[in-house]
Design an enzyme around this catalytic site. Structure first.
Site, short mmCIF file in Angstrom:
data_model
loop_
_atom_site.label_atom_id
_atom_site.label_comp_id
_atom_site.label_asym_id
_atom_site.label_seq_id
_atom_site.Cartn_x
_atom_site.Cartn_y
_atom_site.Cartn_z
CG ASP A 117 -7.16 -3.50 -3.24
OD1 ASP A 117 -7.80 -2.71 -2.52
OD2 ASP A 117 -5.92 -3.64 -3.18
CB SER A 121 -0.96 -0.03 1.19
OG SER A 121 -2.05 0.85 1.01
CG HIS A 132 -5.43 -2.64 0.10
ND1 HIS A 132 -4.93 -2.34 -1.16
CD2 HIS A 132 -4.78 -1.80 0.96
CE1 HIS A 132 -4.03 -1.38 -1.06
NE2 HIS A 132 -3.91 -1.04 0.20
#
Length: 355
Positions: A306, A179, A334
Site C-alpha cells: 500500500d 481508507s 490501497h
C-alpha cells in the site's frame, strides 16, 4: 461483470510460403489480438460504468495470500496463523448461513470513491448468500451534494447514519469501512453501538479519541497545517480568500497512491468516477467514548503493498488502538476490492463466522 476470455484460433500449418509472408501474417495476428484485447477492456469499462449508475454491481476475480491474528487484548497476545487460498466455497456449507447471527454487510467507501468501487465485493458476497449493501456517502458516487458544502463528519456520514437509524431495533450489520471511510465507521460505532455487530477497518483510518482522520495520512501528505497551506491539490470552493473546502489528487498521483497493483480496467473506472474529497470531515477530531465506541468489536485488514497508507502506519494504528483481530493481504495496494477481491472476500467471510 463476468469474466471475458479471448480465444485464439489454432495456428495454421505453414504451406511453404515465404518468410516475409509469415512475418506479415504474424504481424496481422498480433494486431488482431491487440485490437481484441483493447475491445475487451473497453467493453469491461463500459459495463462497469453503466452498472455504477444503478448502484448495483457484479464482478469477481483475483486471489491473494493472507494471514491473520485473532485474540483479545494487546497485539502481542494474538495468535497468528496462515489462511489458505482454498477457503471452502460457501455453497458447500449451507449450515454456515444458518449459524450466522448477522448476514448483512454494509460497505463504506473511502475518500473520493463511491459505492461503485465495491462492485466485485458485492457480487462475491451475494454469491456466498450474504446481504451486501454499498452506500454513497454525502457528495460521493452518484449522491449529488456539492462537496464544497460538506463541512463535518456528521454531514459526510449522513447516508450511513440514516441507514442505521432506519434498521429495525433488533437488527445488526457488519460494517466495513475503507481508507478514510474508517472514520465514518468509528463515528457510527459511537452513535449506533447496538446496531453494529462487527466493525471492519480496511486499510482504514481507525483513529483514537481526539484524533483527526487526516493525521493518519500525515506520513504521506505531511502535517495538516502544512497541507492546508501548500498543497497544490486543494480546492477553494468559496474563493481563494477563504479556507479550502476540498482536495483532489491528479490522475498520476492517484494511480501511484491507490492503484499500484490494481487491474487497468478498474483504474480506468476509478479515473472517470472519483470525486473531490471534502476537507471538513477528515480534519475533524473524533470524540470516542469507552462506553459506546469502546464496546464495539473491531477488526483491521492490512494491505501490504500500500502506497497511500503504508504497512508501517497500519501497524502503528493497530498497535495504538488494538482491535479484536488483524488480517493481512499480501500483494494488495490501497484498493484490495480491485487488486485482491477474492482475498478480501475470504477475510470478510472469516470475520462473519467469528462467534
Amino acid at each position: 461483470m463476468g469474466n471475458i476470455f479471448c480465444v485464439r484460433k489454432k495456428d495454421e500449418k505453414e504451406s511453404g510460403g515465404s518468410r516475409s509472408k509469415r512475418m506479415l501474417g504474424n504481424g496481422r495476428s498480433q494486431r488482431k489480438m491487440q485490437a481484441e484485447e483493447e475491445l475487451i477492456h473497453r467493453q469491461a469499462l463500459s459495463m462497469a460504468i453503466h452498472q455504477q449508475l444503478s448502484q448495483r454491481f457484479e464482478g469477481g476475480g483475483g486471489g491473494g495470500s493472507m494471514s491473520r491474528r485473532i485474540g483479545p487484548g494487546s497485539t502481542s497476545s494474538r495468535r497468528q496463523r496462515a489462511l489458505s487460498d482454498s477457503f471452502p466455497n460457501i455453497k458447500q456449507l449451507p449450515e454456515f448461513l444458518e449459524s450466522l447471527k448477522t448476514k448483512k454487510i454494509v460497505l463504506i467507501h473511502g475518500e473520493g470513491f463511491g459505492a461503485w468501487c465495491w462492485y466485485k465485493t458485492i457480487a462475491l458476497l451475494e454469491e456466498s448468500g450474504l446481504l451486501a449493501t454499498a452506500l454513497d456517502l454525502t457528495g460521493s458516487g452518484i449522491e449529488l451534494t456539492d462537496t464544497n458544502r460538506i463541512t463535518s463528519l456528521a454531514d459526510y456520514s449522513k447516508p450511513l447514519t440514516d441507514f442505521l437509524n432506519n434498521l429495525p431495533e433488533d437488527d445488526k450489520v457488519i460494517l466495513v469501512g475503507h481508507s478514510s471511510g474508517g472514520a465514518c465507521v468509528s463515528y457510527a460505532l459511537e452513535h449506533f453501538p447496538k446496531k453494529i455487530s462487527k466493525a471492519v477497518f480496511l486499510c482504514a483510518t481507525m483513529v483514537s479519541d481526539g484524533q483527526r482522520p487526516f493525521d493518519v495520512f500525515a506520513e504521506e501528505l505531511g502535517s495538516a497545517e502544512l497541507f492546508m497551506k501548500e498543497s497544490k491539490f486543494l480546492i477553494y470552493g468559496n474563493g481563494k480568500d477563504n479556507p479550502p473546502t476540498g482536495f483532489m489528487f491528479a490522475k498520476q498521483q492517484s494511480k501511484g497512491l491507490y492503484f499500484n497493483q490494481s487491474p487497468a480496467k478498474d483504474v480506468a473506472l476509478a479515473m472517470v468516477s472519483m470525486r473531490p474529497i471534502p476537507l471538513g470531515p477528515i480534519m475533524e477530531k473524533l470524540s470516542l467514548t469507552p462506553e459506546k465506541y469502546g464496546t464495539g468489536r473491531r477488526f483491521f485488514i492490512q494491505t501490504l503493498d500500500d502506497n497511500a497508507l503504508s504497512p508501517d502506519v497500519q501497524e502503528k494504528l493497530v498497535r495504538e488502538n488494538p482491535p479484536e483481530g488483524v488480517f493481512k493481504i499480501k500483494g494488495s495496494d490501497h484498493c484490495p476490492f480491485f487488486s485482491k477481491p477474492q482475498s478480501l472476500h475470504k477475510i470478510l467471510l472469516e470475520i462473519a463466522q467469528i462467534p
